[in-house]
Scaffold this active site. Structure first.
Site, mmCIF file in Angstrom:
data_model
loop_
_atom_site.group_PDB
_atom_site.id
_atom_site.type_symbol
_atom_site.label_atom_id
_atom_site.label_comp_id
_atom_site.label_asym_id
_atom_site.label_seq_id
_atom_site.Cartn_x
_atom_site.Cartn_y
_atom_site.Cartn_z
ATOM 1 N N THR A 183 0.823 -1.216 0.000
ATOM 2 C CA THR A 183 0.000 0.000 0.000
ATOM 3 C C THR A 183 0.855 1.264 0.000
ATOM 4 O O THR A 183 1.850 1.360 0.709
ATOM 5 C CB THR A 183 -0.931 0.005 1.218
ATOM 6 O OG1 THR A 183 -1.793 -1.128 1.142
ATOM 7 C CG2 THR A 183 -1.776 1.264 1.268
ATOM 8 N N GLY A 222 2.574 -2.816 8.317
ATOM 9 C CA GLY A 222 2.679 -3.505 9.598
ATOM 10 C C GLY A 222 4.088 -4.025 9.851
ATOM 11 O O GLY A 222 4.764 -4.510 8.935
ATOM 12 N N ARG A 362 -29.026 -11.684 32.524
ATOM 13 C CA ARG A 362 -29.649 -10.434 32.951
ATOM 14 C C ARG A 362 -31.168 -10.570 33.005
ATOM 15 O O ARG A 362 -31.789 -10.995 32.032
ATOM 16 C CB ARG A 362 -29.273 -9.334 31.963
ATOM 17 C CG ARG A 362 -29.905 -7.983 32.238
ATOM 18 C CD ARG A 362 -29.263 -7.289 33.408
ATOM 19 N NE ARG A 362 -29.691 -5.892 33.531
ATOM 20 C CZ ARG A 362 -29.186 -5.040 34.393
ATOM 21 N NH1 ARG A 362 -28.232 -5.423 35.218
ATOM 22 N NH2 ARG A 362 -29.615 -3.804 34.450
ATOM 23 N N GLN A 381 -35.100 -8.606 21.853
ATOM 24 C CA GLN A 381 -33.727 -9.080 22.059
ATOM 25 C C GLN A 381 -33.453 -10.313 21.199
ATOM 26 O O GLN A 381 -32.353 -10.460 20.640
ATOM 27 C CB GLN A 381 -33.505 -9.398 23.541
ATOM 28 C CG GLN A 381 -32.045 -9.612 23.931
ATOM 29 C CD GLN A 381 -31.286 -8.313 24.152
ATOM 30 O OE1 GLN A 381 -31.747 -7.263 23.709
ATOM 31 N NE2 GLN A 381 -30.148 -8.368 24.805
ATOM 32 N N THR A 470 -11.259 -3.083 5.366
ATOM 33 C CA THR A 470 -10.347 -2.418 4.433
ATOM 34 C C THR A 470 -9.126 -3.264 4.116
ATOM 35 O O THR A 470 -8.633 -3.241 2.980
ATOM 36 C CB THR A 470 -9.891 -1.062 5.023
ATOM 37 O OG1 THR A 470 -11.052 -0.300 5.368
ATOM 38 C CG2 THR A 470 -9.056 -0.273 4.037
ATOM 39 N N GLU A 472 -6.615 -6.069 2.937
ATOM 40 C CA GLU A 472 -6.639 -7.031 1.830
ATOM 41 C C GLU A 472 -7.678 -6.690 0.767
ATOM 42 O O GLU A 472 -8.242 -7.571 0.121
ATOM 43 C CB GLU A 472 -6.889 -8.454 2.358
ATOM 44 C CG GLU A 472 -5.834 -8.953 3.315
ATOM 45 C CD GLU A 472 -4.486 -9.166 2.636
ATOM 46 O OE1 GLU A 472 -4.460 -9.526 1.460
ATOM 47 O OE2 GLU A 472 -3.460 -8.946 3.305
ATOM 48 N N ASP A 474 -10.490 -3.162 -0.105
ATOM 49 C CA ASP A 474 -11.700 -2.529 0.404
ATOM 50 C C ASP A 474 -12.930 -3.353 0.018
ATOM 51 O O ASP A 474 -13.020 -3.866 -1.099
ATOM 52 C CB ASP A 474 -11.808 -1.120 -0.195
ATOM 53 C CG ASP A 474 -13.084 -0.431 0.201
ATOM 54 O OD1 ASP A 474 -13.110 0.160 1.293
ATOM 55 O OD2 ASP A 474 -14.054 -0.487 -0.581
#
Length: 689
Positions: A183, A222, A362, A381, A470, A472, A474
């Site tokens: 990139t 990276g 909950r 839910q 995004t 590898e 978009d």
């Protein structure tokens, strides 16, 4: 787009719609004596008398996790035994980066887990390890992917034996930490537009790597900012010539470029490295920017599997054109997309497990003077979480299928399989990561205020995963690749060519589309019919076929006035919808196969229930499309809606068993509200009570 003369024109389509409406009106006026229902009518009252499924969690887990369960357990056990290597909730960027590096060193050198050995030889095993590592810390999972799948994968997949012999052991044992420098600041998805130059110097037998302008600075690389010592740099290969041009551009190739001294770790001459800074997520990964100024590397550092340069400057390749060499290069790098799709499902499993366990725990409100009820007993839910749980199972089987296809491709190098995996990985990576990104917010909201606590992980999961959309490629660009491949296959179908494996269903479903929907079956509303895999798959494929037919007609029409690029842009949203519809069809087909192949009866029954929810929820979400083309009559649409709600209720009854079958121990999910016992006690202890 060429249109076969046997295809209906827009005028023919209008006539057929009129004929169908007349047939429909005739049915209303003269209904058949016996309605062809294939099951009882769906009523919500059936919820009360539905028997609760019994699920053998161990058998279901065994079927889900398969043969690489032991490798994942080994990862989990190592980090559970090393609390000092577990990522804390609050950590500074610099500290997180160093922790990630120590985590990876420990995994490789202490635990003896060597992922690089599986990158080419056993990809399924590699992806299983990657999923487990990403569950521990997503930054660690990505850093490992950069080292082994991207940097290491480029060396062994784009290079030849001399590169493997020289670099394999150092990459494997982390003596050679590296980067994947593709990139650029001005170019990401458009890899053919990269501007970095690699000019051959025949006098010294070297390539000279240069960044010609600021737009060509390598960005988001990276491992570059702190730890990397090498980089696979993608650059335009320039050869000197004796003609008027003076130089020849051979297209984008990959080169091994040392960026730091192996002993001192000092940045090498001609290389400028900067830190890309604090990110939205994944701050354990040290992303950096690279600029090259007359950096000389040996000719042997060209990764020369698909193209080579001799000592006298002659270029040779078994592939005749720049486009073919470029396609072959990217085809070897498709493993990154496969890994992201697979790992994204792992993230969805964690988020779903936390949200569903908490929703079972909950309690809130209830009938007057009676105990409060679990929030998962509320229909709202269930509507949030049960289709998501069904999708998680669907995606798991689809990405496992993708990994199997990819593994087969790596062994056979079959050209048709390469194309099939390229399109399938693009579609699944895009669809799954987009769905997971949205679902992470849904899970957070479903857990109310406690979902907002950082310790319960939704924030970090959401932020760390967000870039998957995004990485590898978009997602919007990848969906366009799927649409383009579908149109290519559409043309092949009508020209009598051979369809790729993934698209085989188009031949049958396109014929069904051209014959128009059956006005009788459009009214069938029995549960047996709606839960019939054939109806579900036919509906998905019919929608895809119709979208493909209509976009082909639109592209042909607009290209006359707007040109091919303008026509594509005019139809872009239609094309994206087509690609998503196709991917949903593939996912459902793989889910149905997984149900049928499950050996344990109780697990098979549970999977059938979940599969039906996945299918009918998708149909209901796009019911307008089916109604507009008269594929589903109003009464049938209503029955689909009722049945979807009914299936949500049934899946809720076994939701605990379904998430437990993911077999994620508490020290992996780590959220206090998801603990399988004394969740509230763990949560209050965290804040000091």
């Amino acid at each position: 787009m060429e249109q076969n003369s046997s295809n209906p024109t827009a005028e023919d389509e209008t006539k057929m719609v009129v004929i169908r409406r007349m047939e429909r009106l005739s049915l209303h006026l003269n209904p058949p004596v016996e309605r062809p229902l294939s099951g009882r009518q769906v009523e919500m009252a059936g919820c009360a008398k539905a028997a609760r499924l019994e699920v053998d969690r161990e058998q279901l887990s065994l079927y889900m996790r398969g043969k690489h369960r032991e490798e994942q357990e080994k990862v989990y056990e190592y980090f559970n035994a090393r609390p000092e290597l577990q990522t804390p909730v609050e950590i500074l960027k610099a500290d997180h980066r160093e922790l990630c590096w120590r985590q990876m060193l420990g995994l490789v050198r202490e635990a003896g887990i060597r992922p690089f050995r599986y990158v080419s030889e056993d990809p399924a095993r590699y992806f299983a390890i990657a999923e487990a590592v990403g569950s521990v810390d997503m930054s660690l999972g990505i850093k490992m992917g950069v080292q082994y799948s991207l940097w290491g994968g480029s060396v062994i997949n784009l290079g030849t034996k001399k590169h493997r012999d020289k670099y394999f052991d150092g990459i494997d044992n982390l003596e050679y930490p590296g980067c994947f420098a593709m990139t650029e600041l001005h170019h990401g998805s458009n890899v053919q537009g990269l501007q970095t130059l690699a000019t051959f110097d025949p006098v010294t037998d070297e390539f000279i790597i240069n960044t010609p302008n600021d737009g060509a600075i390598k960005w988001w690389i990276g491992n570059a900012a702190v730890h990397g010592k090498f980089a696979t740099v993608f650059a335009r290969l320039m050869l000197p010539t004796h003609d008027a041009k003076g130089i020849s551009d051979m297209g984008v190739h990959a080169f091994i470029v040392p960026i730091r001294d192996l002993k001192t770790h000092q940045t090498l001459p001609g290389i400028e490295i900067h830190d890309c800074g604090h990110k939205v997520g994944l701050n354990g990964v040290d992303n950096g920017a690279l600029r090259f100024s007359n950096v000389r590397i040996p000719r042997d550092n060209l990764l020369n599997r698909f193209g080579d340069v001799s000592r006298d400057g002659k270029y040779t390749s078994g592939l005749p054109t720049i486009n073919k060499r470029f396609a072959a290069t990217l085809g070897e790098l498709v493993g990154g997309r496969v890994g992201l799709a697979y790992s994204s499902v792992g993230v969805l499993k964690i988020a779903g497990t936390i949200a569903i366990r908490y929703s079972l725990l909950r309690q809130q409100f209830g009938p007057p003077k009676q105990p409060e009820v679990s929030i998962l007993d509320y229909q709202s839910q269930q509507h949030k979480l049960m289709p998501m749980l069904a999708s998680t199972y669907a995606f798991d089987f689809a990405t496992l299928h993708l990994v199997e296809k990819y593994s087969e491709m790596k062994k056979t190098h079959d050209e048709q399989l390469v194309g099939d995996v390229h399109a399938l990985s693009a579609g699944l990576k895009s669809y799954v990561t987009s769905y997971t990104a949205k679902s992470l917010s849904v899970c957070r909201e479903a857990c109310g205020g406690h979902g907002y606590a950082a310790v319960n992980r939704f924030g970090s999961l959401r932020n760390d995963h967000d870039i998957f959309q995004t990485f590898e490629g978009d997602n919007t660009v990848l969906l366009q690749q799927v649409a383009a491949d579908l149109l290519k296959q559409y043309k092949e179908k009508f020209e009598g060519g051979t369809l790729a494996v993934t698209w085989n269903y188009l031949r049958e479903s396109m014929n069904a589309y051209l014959s128009q929907p059956n006005p009788v079956t459009a009214r069938w509303e029995g549960e047996d019919h709606l839960r019939d895999p054939k109806f579900q798959l036919d509906a998905f494929r019919y929608r895809t076929s119709r979208l493909l037919q209509s976009v082909a007609i639109r592209l042909r029409k607009h290209s006359r006035t707007l040109g091919s690029f303008g026509a594509w842009n005019r139809c872009l949203n239609h094309l994206l919808t087509l690609a998503e519809s196709h991917i949903e069809s593939v996912i459902l087909a793989k889910f149905i196969d997984a149900v049928n192949n499950c050996p344990d009866p109780s697990s098979r029954a549970a999977l059938k229930l979940v599969c039906d929810l996945y299918a009918l929820d998708r149909i209901w979400n796009d019911i307008g499309t089916y109604r507009n083309v008269d594929y589903v009559a109003p009464n049938k649409a209503k029955a689909i809606h009722k049945l979807t709600e009914y299936l949500c209720f049934q899946v809720r009854n076994i939701a605990g068993e379904l998430v437990n079958a993911f077999d994620l121990p508490d020290h992996v999910t780590r959220a206090p509200i998801a603990k399988q016992s004394e969740a509230y006690a763990h949560y209050t202890q965290y804040v000091g009570f």
